[in-house]
Design a protein around this motif. Structure first.
Motif, PDB file in Angstrom:
ATOM      1  N   ILE A 247      13.386  40.389 -30.169  1.00 38.50           N
ATOM      2  CA  ILE A 247      14.069  38.986 -30.599  1.00 38.50           C
ATOM      3  C   ILE A 247      13.500  38.001 -29.692  1.00 38.50           C
ATOM      4  CG2 ILE A 247      16.273  38.280 -30.841  1.00 38.50           C
ATOM      5  CD1 ILE A 247      17.373  40.706 -31.806  1.00 38.50           C
TER       6      ILE A 247
ATOM      7  N   HIS B 149      10.044  36.436 -29.898  1.00 39.65           N
ATOM      8  CA  HIS B 149       9.907  35.682 -30.956  1.00 39.65           C
ATOM      9  C   HIS B 149      10.786  34.355 -30.900  1.00 39.65           C
ATOM     10  CE1 HIS B 149      11.231  34.250 -35.181  1.00 39.65           C
ATOM     11  NE2 HIS B 149       9.941  34.339 -35.235  1.00 39.65           N
ATOM     12  N   LYS B 150      11.890  34.376 -30.395  1.00 37.44           N
ATOM     13  CA  LYS B 150      12.799  33.103 -30.422  1.00 37.44           C
ATOM     14  C   LYS B 150      12.152  32.353 -29.151  1.00 37.44           C
ATOM     15  CE  LYS B 150      17.190  33.522 -30.414  1.00 37.44           C
ATOM     16  NZ  LYS B 150      18.733  33.309 -29.867  1.00 37.44           N
ATOM     17  N   GLU B 151      11.977  33.119 -27.957  1.00 34.77           N
ATOM     18  CA  GLU B 151      11.870  31.974 -26.830  1.00 34.77           C
ATOM     19  C   GLU B 151      10.284  31.947 -26.612  1.00 34.77           C
ATOM     20  OE1 GLU B 151      14.180  30.344 -25.747  1.00 34.77           O
ATOM     21  OE2 GLU B 151      15.896  31.657 -26.419  1.00 34.77           O
TER      22      GLU B 151
ATOM     23  N   TYR C  53       5.083  34.447 -33.269  1.00 35.48           N
ATOM     24  CA  TYR C  53       5.174  34.567 -34.574  1.00 35.48           C
ATOM     25  C   TYR C  53       4.953  35.579 -35.620  1.00 35.48           C
ATOM     26  CZ  TYR C  53       5.094  29.408 -33.666  1.00 35.48           C
ATOM     27  OH  TYR C  53       5.132  28.261 -33.103  1.00 35.48           O
TER      28      TYR C  53
ATOM     29  N   SER D 191      20.547  25.853 -35.294  1.00 39.19           N
ATOM     30  CA  SER D 191      20.367  25.365 -33.708  1.00 39.19           C
ATOM     31  C   SER D 191      20.153  23.810 -33.758  1.00 39.19           C
ATOM     32  CB  SER D 191      19.069  26.051 -33.136  1.00 39.19           C
ATOM     33  OG  SER D 191      19.202  27.259 -33.063  1.00 39.19           O
TER      34      SER D 191
ATOM     35  N   ARG E 170      11.889  24.523 -28.046  1.00 43.91           N
ATOM     36  CA  ARG E 170      10.978  25.777 -28.531  1.00 43.91           C
ATOM     37  C   ARG E 170       9.599  25.679 -29.390  1.00 43.91           C
ATOM     38  NH1 ARG E 170      16.767  28.807 -30.608  1.00 43.91           N
ATOM     39  NH2 ARG E 170      17.357  29.685 -28.584  1.00 43.91           N
TER      40      ARG E 170
ATOM     41  N   ASP F 191      11.404  26.842 -35.177  1.00 50.14           N
ATOM     42  CA  ASP F 191      12.899  27.346 -35.629  1.00 50.14           C
ATOM     43  C   ASP F 191      12.897  28.716 -36.028  1.00 50.14           C
ATOM     44  OD1 ASP F 191      15.384  27.806 -36.772  1.00 50.14           O
ATOM     45  OD2 ASP F 191      15.294  25.872 -38.005  1.00 50.14           O
ATOM     46  N   PRO F 192      13.173  29.692 -34.911  1.00 48.09           N
ATOM     47  CA  PRO F 192      12.836  31.062 -35.140  1.00 48.09           C
ATOM     48  C   PRO F 192      13.788  31.686 -36.187  1.00 48.09           C
ATOM     49  CG  PRO F 192      13.989  30.695 -32.944  1.00 48.09           C
ATOM     50  CD  PRO F 192      13.339  29.429 -33.633  1.00 48.09           C
ATOM     51  N   LEU F 193      14.971  31.297 -36.268  1.00 44.31           N
ATOM     52  CA  LEU F 193      15.892  32.025 -37.216  1.00 44.31           C
ATOM     53  C   LEU F 193      15.247  31.700 -38.783  1.00 44.31           C
ATOM     54  CD1 LEU F 193      18.431  33.640 -37.910  1.00 44.31           C
ATOM     55  CD2 LEU F 193      19.739  31.624 -37.452  1.00 44.31           C
TER      56      LEU F 193
ATOM     57  N   ASP G 250      22.067  35.433 -38.870  1.00 45.57           N
ATOM     58  CA  ASP G 250      21.733  34.899 -37.569  1.00 45.57           C
ATOM     59  C   ASP G 250      20.951  35.960 -36.661  1.00 45.57           C
ATOM     60  OD1 ASP G 250      21.691  33.451 -35.207  1.00 45.57           O
ATOM     61  OD2 ASP G 250      23.858  33.097 -34.718  1.00 45.57           O
ATOM     62  N   ASP G 251      20.463  35.750 -35.534  1.00 47.90           N
ATOM     63  CA  ASP G 251      19.501  36.804 -34.939  1.00 47.90           C
ATOM     64  C   ASP G 251      20.431  37.841 -34.176  1.00 47.90           C
ATOM     65  OD1 ASP G 251      20.310  34.970 -32.926  1.00 47.90           O
ATOM     66  OD2 ASP G 251      18.155  34.826 -32.078  1.00 47.90           O
TER      67      ASP G 251
END
Length: 230
Positions: free
Chosen positions: A69, A72-74, A78, A109, A117, A120-122, A190-191
């Motif tokens: 998680i 991918h997010k920080e 991808y 977010s 970042r 937009d990961p979510l 949400d994640d």
């Protein structure tokens, strides 16, 4: 094709699995299996914030799942959107009856966070989850129905009660979506679920505009939960 791509990354990029740090591809076969075979569960936090729609999670937050998680997010990995989106889809299924139509609404977010970042990961995970669900016969679509209208302070170190106060009034339903989604079933996504305060506040923003929230779904939930069945 996946095996060819993974082998290419292993040989040329010298990567590591974001979950277990094993040399090779972005997500190794073991960590991919960990996500795809996890049993979704209702993840009520303890204490339960007022108004929290029934929450479902695909996995426990920790270890390899946490690594995937965060990568991918920080770190904009991808390629992890596919397996993480598949896990999110499994959690969504606990809120949707087989074959039932619905909308997936990601918790937004702040724009500054998205800019920082670089993605937009979510939203990417939500798109991947919706694609997976449609292949399984669910009529689901993405609804960017929420906006951040007040940026909360950093949540780190806050208690459940402090998080709830910090998030009060942070979201509102977008006007162009409010009429479209009136009386339409929505699942918030949400994640990660920690105290549930973010999802509870997002749910209030939607329900206050007449948008029914069937439940909420996350990739993973922390261990701060009430006993099963509570």
């Amino acid at each position: 094709m996946r095996a060819f791509r993974d082998a290419f990354e292993d040989l040329v990029l010298g990567g590591r699995c974001a979950g277990c740090e094993r040399p090779g591809v972005a997500v190794c076969a073991g960590c991919r299996t960990l996500l795809s075979t996890a049993t979704p569960f209702h993840a009520w936090p303890d204490p339960v914030p007022a108004g929290l729609p029934r929450p479902a999670a695909a996995a426990q937050y920790g270890g390899a799942v946490r690594g995937l998680i965060l990568a991918h997010k920080e770190h904009a990995r991808y390629s992890l959107a596919g397996p993480l989106g598949e896990a999110l889809a499994a959690a969504v299924r606990l809120s949707l009856e087989p074959g039932r139509a619905g909308w997936l609404c990601p918790v937004p977010s702040p724009r500054a966070t998205v800019r920082q970042r670089g993605h937009d990961p979510l939203r990417r995970l939500t798109v991947a989850a919706a694609r997976r669900l449609r292949r399984q016969g669910y009529d689901v679509r993405l609804a960017d129905a929420l906006a951040v209208v007040r940026r909360p302070a950093d949540q780190s170190g806050l208690s459940a009660q402090e998080r709830a106060a910090n998030l009060a009034g942070a979201f509102e339903a977008r006007s162009r979506w409010a009429e479209r989604l009136t009386d339409q079933p929505v699942v918030l996504v949400d994640d990660v679920l920690t105290t549930g305060s973010t999802l509870a506040e997002a749910g209030r923003a939607l329900s206050g505009r007449g948008i029914p929230v069937l439940g909420c779904a996350v990739v993973a939930a922390t261990a701060r939960r009430a006993a099963p069945g509570s």
